[in-house]
Design a protein around this motif. Structure first.
Motif, mmCIF file in Angstrom:
data_model
loop_
_atom_site.group_PDB
_atom_site.id
_atom_site.type_symbol
_atom_site.label_atom_id
_atom_site.label_comp_id
_atom_site.label_asym_id
_atom_site.label_seq_id
_atom_site.Cartn_x
_atom_site.Cartn_y
_atom_site.Cartn_z
ATOM 1 N N VAL A 123 -1.129 -1.397 0.281
ATOM 2 C CA VAL A 123 -0.128 -0.406 -0.181
ATOM 3 C C VAL A 123 1.105 -0.440 0.335
ATOM 4 O O VAL A 123 2.108 0.162 0.161
ATOM 5 N N VAL A 127 -2.119 8.614 -1.120
ATOM 6 C CA VAL A 127 -2.472 7.439 -1.743
ATOM 7 C C VAL A 127 -3.338 7.705 -2.797
ATOM 8 O O VAL A 127 -4.756 8.141 -2.589
ATOM 9 N N GLY A 161 -1.954 6.295 -12.317
ATOM 10 C CA GLY A 161 -1.189 6.264 -10.879
ATOM 11 C C GLY A 161 -2.099 5.683 -9.817
ATOM 12 O O GLY A 161 -1.626 5.894 -8.657
ATOM 13 N N GLU A 162 -3.058 5.083 -10.080
ATOM 14 C CA GLU A 162 -4.125 4.564 -8.963
ATOM 15 C C GLU A 162 -3.190 3.587 -8.331
ATOM 16 O O GLU A 162 -2.748 2.479 -8.838
ATOM 17 N N GLN A 163 -3.067 3.479 -6.961
ATOM 18 C CA GLN A 163 -2.519 2.657 -6.007
ATOM 19 C C GLN A 163 -3.406 1.643 -5.227
ATOM 20 O O GLN A 163 -2.776 0.754 -5.064
ATOM 21 N N ALA A 170 -4.366 -2.730 -9.602
ATOM 22 C CA ALA A 170 -4.245 -2.406 -8.532
ATOM 23 C C ALA A 170 -4.792 -3.142 -7.389
ATOM 24 O O ALA A 170 -5.731 -3.778 -7.854
#
Length: 788
Positions: free
Chosen positions: A786, A684, A657-659, A726
């Protein structure tokens, strides 16, 4: 006072034995010199007219600059040198060097037509790339001239510190007079240790011309005085034997006064005048008493020959000069020459890159006893010339350089570091610890600095190992109880202190790092310098690397992190410089343990075949070492080390889930991790990558197809997995361009933060905010990427 050879001289104190060639006939050497002149000229001609040139780009070469050195070089090689001597040849005389090596049998004939061709002879002498014997690379004006000083100092250090070091002879520089315009030359000449080094000999080719012009008003007396003031013996070879005899005739003093008082430009104009014009030009409108009578006693041909009879072309005078050299101090010989001597272009103000015509070459070949049809002809076997050449080849034959035995360098040391420490302070701790953790490697370390040893944290190391110098110096502060730094100068120390001259520093570092290839003995030079001044030292350091010198350059303190010192002491471009420098790996560790691992890794590649230099960018900013999150498990700790020496590691893994990925370098890791916490509270998910060497990560990306199977080669892909794209925010205390390549690892959107303008005196917090590299700036950039 400077002494001119041929005048009444003081007795020589040179106790060096004369070579076996001392009884040689000067006429034989003159004939060898004429062949060297032909060969060097033909080498340049062959490069320009002897092979196809489809691009139309000028090949170039320097027939005139080689010609002025022919007498000097012939007298040295065939009469004076020993196998233990090392000679630096001025860049534009490389064809003359190759011609001599060819005659001595050290260069195959096939190379003579391949000057400036791929795989052929280099444009300027190169230790690393030329196929024949080249002692010093000299393509960069001034640096090649000073390199023998640092090589001599390096040999003295070896001799004092290590047993069974091969002997060395003299260290000789052949340089053009225009090279004396280089400030680096005078920085080296004036270093306090140099005045005690009698193995140094410089010969200045005083042809009074540079690339563009005849040099106006060259003040030889001033140059002589500057050398003498620095403790050098000064000898001058001005006039040859024939014209000296004319000076002894009635009226000869007036002729000498006239020639020596005229401007350089007027003398050069005489060289270009028809012989029939010389009497009138030299007499002038109002000739001095006796001048007209001495001129009337000379034919036009005799006068034309006489004015060209300079000491730098008189082999007998040169050999006499060598015997007057004082072996107890460095010596400089000013040898007057004519640029292009013996060529149709001699003395012409625009002859620097001029080429002889076919007709002129034909005439030169005839005068040299050869022909255009057989340009590489050697002297006949059994001839006097060939006997001298054969004897010289035997005399100059060198034993093979012993194989270097590298000192074992461990992967790590068994001790830790303080809870809060800067990387600069960690360097000092590391050097103190390595003396007991890896004594064999520590014995090979030599540190050096330009008067910044204490301010770059070398104090503990110096207290343990001492300061090396040429001879003992009394320590007048030995009984001062308040002194923290013990400055004891002896021939047994392991630190060398220079004056505030960064060019000297890197020149010495390069030669200390070349001892393995000269004498088969490894040294590991570590030079500390204020990082803002790396730019000042870059060109000579880069050239030292090109020449085969391997060293570790530590730039500290670095960046705007040195905030209170102001913009003049804040380095911006050095991270990019480190990444782009060939033959060097650039490092900027964030934590003390990273510094230890990467420094040991760098040391393991210094002073050996296929070795490489290193550049470390360190900081004075104390950093909380707990932020490094060092694994306790031995297996995981070793994995961290492997990644650290490969270029970087994952400090925080954001998972699937690294944004956003935050990338930091060096002292900026504190702000990166602070920004990560702010982002986490904002919902985040941010991963964190700590780069120890953007250089190695860039190489991993560049070479990924060739080395994808190597753990090091794959480091870019390990840090930025392709299946977890990302956006990236990268930050460093330097120009942001340095890390912009990271967007190409997997095609991510990226915001690169760094320093793009001059700083000013401020607090650390204000400096970071000013340049947008504080935690707030990092958070803003991440949120923008993001879409928050």
């Amino acid at each position: 006072m400077p002494h001119e050879i041929g005048d009444e001289a003081e007795p020589s104190v040179n106790d060096r034995p004369l070579s076996a060639a001392a009884s040689l006939d000067d006429d034989v050497l003159d004939r060898i010199a004429q062949r060297v002149l032909w060969l060097s000229t033909a080498i340049v001609d062959g490069a320009n007219r002897g092979r196809p040139n489809e691009s139309g780009v000028k090949v170039g070469g320097h027939q005139a600059s080689s010609a002025s050195m022919v007498g000097i070089m012939t007298s040295l090689w065939f009469s004076e040198l020993t196998a233990e001597d090392r000679v630096s040849v001025k860049p534009h005389a490389s064809p003359a060097l190759h011609a001599i090596n060819y005659l001595l049998g050290g260069l195959d004939e096939s190379y003579l037509s391949r000057l400036r061709e791929k795989g052929g002879l280099q444009s300027y002498p190169s230790r690393a790339k030329d196929p024949d014997v080249v002692d010093f690379s000299t393509g960069s004006v001034g640096i090649g001239a000073t390199a023998p000083i640092w090589a001599a100092l390096s040999h003295r250090y070896l001799r004092d510190r290590i047993a069974d070091v091969p002997r060395a002879g003299r260290f000789i520089s052949l340089l053009g007079d225009a090279e004396l315009d280089e400030g680096a030359v005078w920085e080296a000449i004036c270093d306090p240790q140099v005045s005690r080094m009698g193995e140094l000999l410089w010969i200045v080719d005083l042809n009074r011309q540079s690339l563009d012009r005849v040099i106006p008003d060259i003040q030889i007396a001033r140059l002589q005085g500057m050398f003498a003031a620095a403790g050098w013996q000064v000898l001058t070879v001005k006039w040859g034997t024939r014209i000296r005899r004319i000076f002894e005739r009635p009226g000869g003093d007036a002729l000498r006064e006239r020639l020596e008082s005229m401007p350089n430009e007027e003398y050069q104009r005489l060289l270009r005048s028809h012989p029939s014009e010389l009497h009138a030009r030299i007499a002038g409108d109002d000739p001095a008493d006796g001048l007209r009578s001495v001129l009337e006693g000379l034919s036009a041909h005799e006068l034309a020959s006489a004015i060209r009879d300079l000491g730098g072309h008189d082999i007998g005078m040169l050999r006499e000069t060598y015997r007057d050299v004082d072996a107890t101090r460095p010596t400089v010989i000013f040898a007057y020459t004519v640029k292009g001597r013996g060529l149709a272009t001699e003395g012409h103000p625009n002859n620097h890159s001029a080429q002889l015509t076919a007709a002129q070459l034909e005439e030169l070949a005839r005068l040299s006893g050869t022909s255009m049809e057989d340009p590489w002809r050697r002297f006949d076997e059994g001839s006097e010339e060939q006997e001298v050449i054969s004897d010289t080849a035997v005399r100059l034959r060198r034993p093979a350089v012993p194989d270097v035995v590298p000192a074992p360098v461990p992967a790590s040391l068994p001790w830790g570091y303080r809870a809060v420490i800067s990387t600069q302070a960690a360097l000092g701790r590391f050097l103190s610890d390595i003396t007991r953790g890896a004594p064999e490697a520590a014995e090979r370390i030599v540190t050096l600095s330009p008067d910044v040893a204490s301010s770059t944290n070398l104090g503990g190391w110096i207290n343990k190992t001492g300061v090396w110098s040429v001879g003992e110096r009394r320590d007048w502060f030995a009984d001062d109880a308040d002194r923290v730094l013990r400055w004891s100068e002896t021939p047994h120390g392991q630190h060398i202190e220079l004056g505030i001259a960064e060019v000297n520093l890197v020149g010495l570092a390069a030669e200390l790092g070349a001892t393995w290839s000269r004498w088969g003995r490894q040294l590991i030079p570590i030079a500390t310098i204020y990082d803002p001044f790396v730019n000042r030292a870059l060109e000579p350091w880069s050239y030292g690397i090109y020449a085969g010198g391997q060293s570790i350059l530590v730039g500290t303190p670095s960046g705007v992190t040195l905030a209170p010192e102001g913009g003049a002491h804040q380095s911006i471009t050095t991270p990019s410089i480190g990444l782009e420098q060939p033959g060097c790996i650039a490092w900027e560790p964030a934590f003390a343990q990273d510094l230890e691992w990467t420094m040991l890794e760098a040391m393991s590649h210094i002073g050996m075949p296929e070795g490489t230099s290193a550049y470390f960018r360190l900081s004075t900013r104390p950093v909380d070492q707990s932020l490094a999150r060092l694994p306790e498990d031995p297996v995981l700790r070793e994995r961290r080390r492997e990644h650290a020496i490969s270029g970087g590691y994952r400090l925080v893994d954001g998972g699937e889930g690294e944004q956003v990925t935050l990338v930091g370098v060096g002292a900026m890791m504190t702000e990166v991790l602070e920004a990560r916490e702010v982002l986490e509270r904002a919902g985040v998910a941010a991963g964190v990558v700590c780069l120890t060497s953007p250089d190695l990560v860039y190489r991993s990306l560049r070479d990924r197809d060739e080395v994808a199977t190597s753990p090091r080669g794959a480091i870019a892909d390990q840090l930025f997995p392709a299946h977890r794209p990302a956006p990236i925010v990268a930050v460093l205390d330097g120009h942001p361009h340095t890390l912009s390549f990271l967007s190409g690892v997997r095609g991510d959107r990226m915001r690169s933060l760094g320093v793009t303008s001059f700083g000013q005196s401020s607090s650390l917090e204000d400096a970071y905010a000013l340049h947008g590299i504080d935690a707030t700036g990092i958070v803003r950039a991440a949120l923008d990427l993001v879409g928050r």
